[in-house]
Every structure is written in C-alpha cells, then in structure tokens.
Design a protein around this motif. Structure first.
Motif, PDB file in Angstrom:
ATOM      1  N   PHE A 115      41.662  48.155  53.518  1.00  0.00           N
ATOM      2  CA  PHE A 115      42.112  49.408  52.923  1.00  0.00           C
ATOM      3  C   PHE A 115      42.519  49.217  51.462  1.00  0.00           C
ATOM      4  O   PHE A 115      42.292  50.098  50.627  1.00  0.00           O
ATOM      5  CB  PHE A 115      43.275  49.986  53.726  1.00  0.00           C
ATOM      6  CG  PHE A 115      42.942  50.245  55.170  1.00  0.00           C
ATOM      7  CD1 PHE A 115      41.645  50.510  55.566  1.00  0.00           C
ATOM      8  CD2 PHE A 115      43.924  50.213  56.141  1.00  0.00           C
ATOM      9  CE1 PHE A 115      41.323  50.740  56.905  1.00  0.00           C
ATOM     10  CE2 PHE A 115      43.626  50.446  57.479  1.00  0.00           C
ATOM     11  CZ  PHE A 115      42.324  50.708  57.856  1.00  0.00           C
ATOM     12  N   ALA A 116      43.125  48.083  51.142  1.00  0.00           N
ATOM     13  CA  ALA A 116      43.491  47.825  49.749  1.00  0.00           C
ATOM     14  C   ALA A 116      42.260  47.578  48.884  1.00  0.00           C
ATOM     15  O   ALA A 116      42.134  48.126  47.788  1.00  0.00           O
ATOM     16  CB  ALA A 116      44.428  46.624  49.669  1.00  0.00           C
ATOM     17  N   SER A 117      41.341  46.763  49.403  1.00  0.00           N
ATOM     18  CA  SER A 117      40.194  46.370  48.578  1.00  0.00           C
ATOM     19  C   SER A 117      39.138  47.467  48.466  1.00  0.00           C
ATOM     20  O   SER A 117      38.465  47.575  47.447  1.00  0.00           O
ATOM     21  CB  SER A 117      39.554  45.086  49.125  1.00  0.00           C
ATOM     22  OG  SER A 117      39.108  45.262  50.457  1.00  0.00           O
ATOM     23  N   ARG A 118      38.999  48.297  49.499  1.00  0.00           N
ATOM     24  CA  ARG A 118      37.971  49.336  49.462  1.00  0.00           C
ATOM     25  C   ARG A 118      38.527  50.686  49.027  1.00  0.00           C
ATOM     26  O   ARG A 118      38.037  51.293  48.081  1.00  0.00           O
ATOM     27  CB  ARG A 118      37.314  49.469  50.842  1.00  0.00           C
ATOM     28  CG  ARG A 118      36.573  48.227  51.308  1.00  0.00           C
ATOM     29  CD  ARG A 118      35.997  48.458  52.696  1.00  0.00           C
ATOM     30  NE  ARG A 118      35.516  47.230  53.310  1.00  0.00           N
ATOM     31  CZ  ARG A 118      35.148  47.144  54.588  1.00  0.00           C
ATOM     32  NH1 ARG A 118      35.207  48.213  55.361  1.00  0.00           N
ATOM     33  NH2 ARG A 118      34.732  45.994  55.095  1.00  0.00           N
ATOM     34  N   ARG A 119      39.558  51.154  49.713  1.00  0.00           N
ATOM     35  CA  ARG A 119      40.049  52.513  49.450  1.00  0.00           C
ATOM     36  C   ARG A 119      40.856  52.620  48.165  1.00  0.00           C
ATOM     37  O   ARG A 119      40.802  53.638  47.473  1.00  0.00           O
ATOM     38  CB  ARG A 119      40.933  52.986  50.615  1.00  0.00           C
ATOM     39  CG  ARG A 119      40.207  53.175  51.916  1.00  0.00           C
ATOM     40  CD  ARG A 119      41.163  53.676  52.980  1.00  0.00           C
ATOM     41  NE  ARG A 119      40.524  53.737  54.283  1.00  0.00           N
ATOM     42  CZ  ARG A 119      41.158  54.044  55.404  1.00  0.00           C
ATOM     43  NH1 ARG A 119      42.461  54.315  55.373  1.00  0.00           N
ATOM     44  NH2 ARG A 119      40.518  54.085  56.557  1.00  0.00           N
ATOM     45  N   ALA A 120      41.650  51.607  47.864  1.00  0.00           N
ATOM     46  CA  ALA A 120      42.610  51.727  46.763  1.00  0.00           C
ATOM     47  C   ALA A 120      42.193  50.976  45.508  1.00  0.00           C
ATOM     48  O   ALA A 120      42.976  50.877  44.563  1.00  0.00           O
ATOM     49  CB  ALA A 120      43.973  51.233  47.235  1.00  0.00           C
ATOM     50  N   TYR A 121      40.967  50.493  45.466  1.00  0.00           N
ATOM     51  CA  TYR A 121      40.547  49.593  44.384  1.00  0.00           C
ATOM     52  C   TYR A 121      40.759  50.201  42.994  1.00  0.00           C
ATOM     53  O   TYR A 121      41.351  49.578  42.112  1.00  0.00           O
ATOM     54  CB  TYR A 121      39.075  49.213  44.573  1.00  0.00           C
ATOM     55  CG  TYR A 121      38.546  48.246  43.534  1.00  0.00           C
ATOM     56  CD1 TYR A 121      38.844  46.893  43.620  1.00  0.00           C
ATOM     57  CD2 TYR A 121      37.757  48.689  42.476  1.00  0.00           C
ATOM     58  CE1 TYR A 121      38.363  45.997  42.677  1.00  0.00           C
ATOM     59  CE2 TYR A 121      37.280  47.804  41.533  1.00  0.00           C
ATOM     60  CZ  TYR A 121      37.582  46.448  41.627  1.00  0.00           C
ATOM     61  OH  TYR A 121      37.106  45.575  40.697  1.00  0.00           O
ATOM     62  N   ASP A 122      40.288  51.415  42.785  1.00  0.00           N
ATOM     63  CA  ASP A 122      40.383  52.018  41.459  1.00  0.00           C
ATOM     64  C   ASP A 122      41.832  52.240  41.055  1.00  0.00           C
ATOM     65  O   ASP A 122      42.195  52.069  39.882  1.00  0.00           O
ATOM     66  CB  ASP A 122      39.621  53.340  41.429  1.00  0.00           C
ATOM     67  CG  ASP A 122      39.431  53.870  40.012  1.00  0.00           C
ATOM     68  OD1 ASP A 122      39.093  53.060  39.126  1.00  0.00           O
ATOM     69  OD2 ASP A 122      39.632  55.075  39.793  1.00  0.00           O
TER      70      ASP A 122
END
Length: 345
Positions: A115-122
């Motif tokens: 979730f951190a690396s995919r959803r919140a990356y930007d």
C-alpha cells in the motif's frame, strides 16, 4: 486460449491437498518466519518505538487501519494521545505525516508495503522525499511474507522505492535488528522506508554480537568458496544454508546488507574483490530492481569481475498459499538455497 493454457490457469487456483497423513497450514499469513527452534521477540518495532517515545515527545505514530498488523498497537496503547488512526487512506496518512514533520514531529507511518509503495508513492515523493522530511514509513508484509497473493505481496517495493531521491531504505533481518534500526532511523534527519517483520519475530543476529549501523553492511561469517550478500529474512536463510553446505565441504561467508539505499558499496566491493568466491545475492524481493541488481551494478562499475548468481523472487505475479510451500516453490527456502548453490559450484 488453448487447452494447455486453460489447464495451467485452472491448476493455479486448484486447492492443494496434503499427502495422506500430513497436515498443511491453513493460514495464508503468518506472523513471522523461521521461528522454529529459535528464540522470538514479540512486536520488536512497537516496543522499541515505545521505549524511544519515553524520552522524546516528538515521536508520533500513524497507521492506515493496520495498527495490530504493524505492531503499532503497542505504541497506541502506551501513548494514545500521540497515535493517529487514519483509516484505509494511505495517501491521507502520508500527507498528515508530512504535516506533522513540518511542525517538528518525527512521525512513524505504518501500513503494508504494497500500500505504501503502490498507492501512496506520489504522495511520498511530493510531500516527504522532495522536502527531505523526517518521516519514517515502516511497512509490514514485505516481499513474500504473506500467502494472500499479488494484492498483498510486495515483491517489487524495493525496486519502486530505490529510485526516489533522499529516501533511505532498510531491510532488517530479525528482532534484534528491527529494535536497533528503529532507534537509528528515529535519529536520522531524513525520510526512511523500512520493511518490517511483525508479531513473534525470530532473534538470529543476537548470537553474533550484532550492532546495526545505518548505511553499513557487515560480515557475519567468512568463507572461502561462496560469498552470500543478503538482506532481510534471507540472511536467516543463508546462515542456515551455510551450515548445511559446510557438511558438503562448501565454505560460505555471509555479508548482511540491511541498508539497501545508500548501499555500502565499499564493503561489497572489498569483500567480493577478495577473489576465488562465487558471489550469490539473496533477497526477499523480485530479482528485478532489488539488492541483486544493485550489487551487480556496483561490481561492474568497480571493475570487479567474479562469478555471480541471484537468489530472489521471479519477475512475476506470485501464487497464493501457505508460505513454506511458496518459499520452496520460488527458491527462497533454506533447502532451495542449498540446492541452488550446490548446482552452481
């Protein structure tokens, strides 16, 4: 779709039955790894954070509805006024953590690695990394530490995060290192992404008198035939594999690399450059974009030409199932590591 492809897809989702007389684990997610026969420590991250917070009022904790599954519930119980439950909204959590950091706090934001690396990356890039804010993003279920399939298996998180400027990346091995690394990153002035083993976490490095040092790789044991360069729980695996390989006359060294970025290139070059050894990287991550490729690039740039192999997860979406089965299937169990090295020697 031809008959062969249809059969392959059907078999992928067919329940695997245990051989007669054997019992398979029924849970796809387990709390920790390789704990049988080893001492374990409960929630080392949560307890370390509580200990730090006793003398630092700036420490705060945030989670995206996963406090129990990132061990942050330990901190929440001790310091409820410094705990923020953000719900299933990772981008909001990251933005709030950035705001708290701007106000002088040191936020520890927790969720699952996917979730951190995919959803919140930007949001991590724009709100935290670009501003070089001291937010610590601590993420459970890294790599293949859950059997819940591609939606939860963060097999590419290091590849995603390594390209982000200003970000320090940590992949700790065990309970000892999680405790020590948590304290170290709390003092680090910039943003950190740390992978997390949670629950009952094995204690492996304690017997080596290990002391975590941010940005430093450390030799745990030497050997003349093979040099393992490993991170995360794969350091547990290669230490066990080294013991088995010794019985077959193969002498293995283990260089543990907990800091993926910035990489300790000097130590890696020095150890690999001693010559005469097969260099084998081992990581709980895709063979694409993680520790293995980082080490290979380091050696190539330095002109160190040695026999080189990678142990890691395939560049693919992985199956669901019980972790011991999956680790055998994808070549990261102790037996699989041992078999691979014998085949390369």
């Amino acid at each position: 779709m031809n008959a062969q492809e249809l059969s392959r897809r059907q078999s992928k989702y067919t329940a695997r039955k245990a051989p007669k007389g054997e019992r398979l684990a029924t849970s796809a997610m387990i709390a920790s790894l390789d704990s049988e026969g080893r001492d374990t420590v409960a929630a080392p991250f949560g307890h370390a954070l509580v200990d730090i917070a006793q003398t630092r009022d700036d420490i705060v904790g945030l989670t995206a509805d996963l406090s129990k599954y990132t061990d942050l519930h330990v901190f929440a119980k001790a310091y409820p006024d410094r705990f923020y439950q953000m719900g299933m909204a990772e981008a909001v959590m990251i933005s709030a953590a950035a705001g708290l950091a701007r106000e002088g706090f040191t936020p520890f934001a927790t969720t699952y690695a996917v979730f951190a690396s995919r959803r919140a990356y930007d949001f991590i890039i724009m709100a935290i990394a670009e501003e070089n804010l001291p937010v610590k993003i601590v993420c459970a279920l890294p790599g293949l530490t859950t059997g819940y399939g591609p939606s939860h298996q963060a097999t590419e998180d290091l590849a995603i995060m390594r390209g982000m400027p200003n970000l320090t990346i940590i992949d700790p091995c065990d309970a000892t290192e999680i405790d020590q690394a948590t304290r170290a990153i709390a003092d680090h002035p910039g943003p950190v992404y740390m992978r997390l083993l949670r629950g009952q976490v094995p204690d492996v490095l304690g017997e080596y008198g290990y002391q975590f040092k941010l940005g430093k790789a450390q030799m745990l044991r030497d050997g003349k035939d093979v040099l393992f360069v490993s991170s995360g729980f794969m350091t547990m695996r290669v230490l066990d594999a080294a013991g088995k390989l010794r019985a077959d006359g193969i002498d293995c060294g283990v260089l543990h690399v907990p800091t993926i970025k910035p990489l300790d290139t000097a130590t890696i070059i020095a150890e690999a450059g001693k010559g005469g050894r097969l260099v084998v990287t081992a990581e709980n991550h895709s063979v694409t974009g993680g520790l293995g490729e980082a080490v290979a690039a380091t050696l190539m740039r330095a002109g160190v030409h040695v026999p080189f192999r990678q142990i890691g997860l395939p560049d693919a979406f992985l199956d669901s199932g019980a972790l011991p089965t999956l680790h055998d299937q994808y070549g990261i169990s102790v037996d699989a590591v041992t078999t691979s090295v014998k085949g390369w020697m």
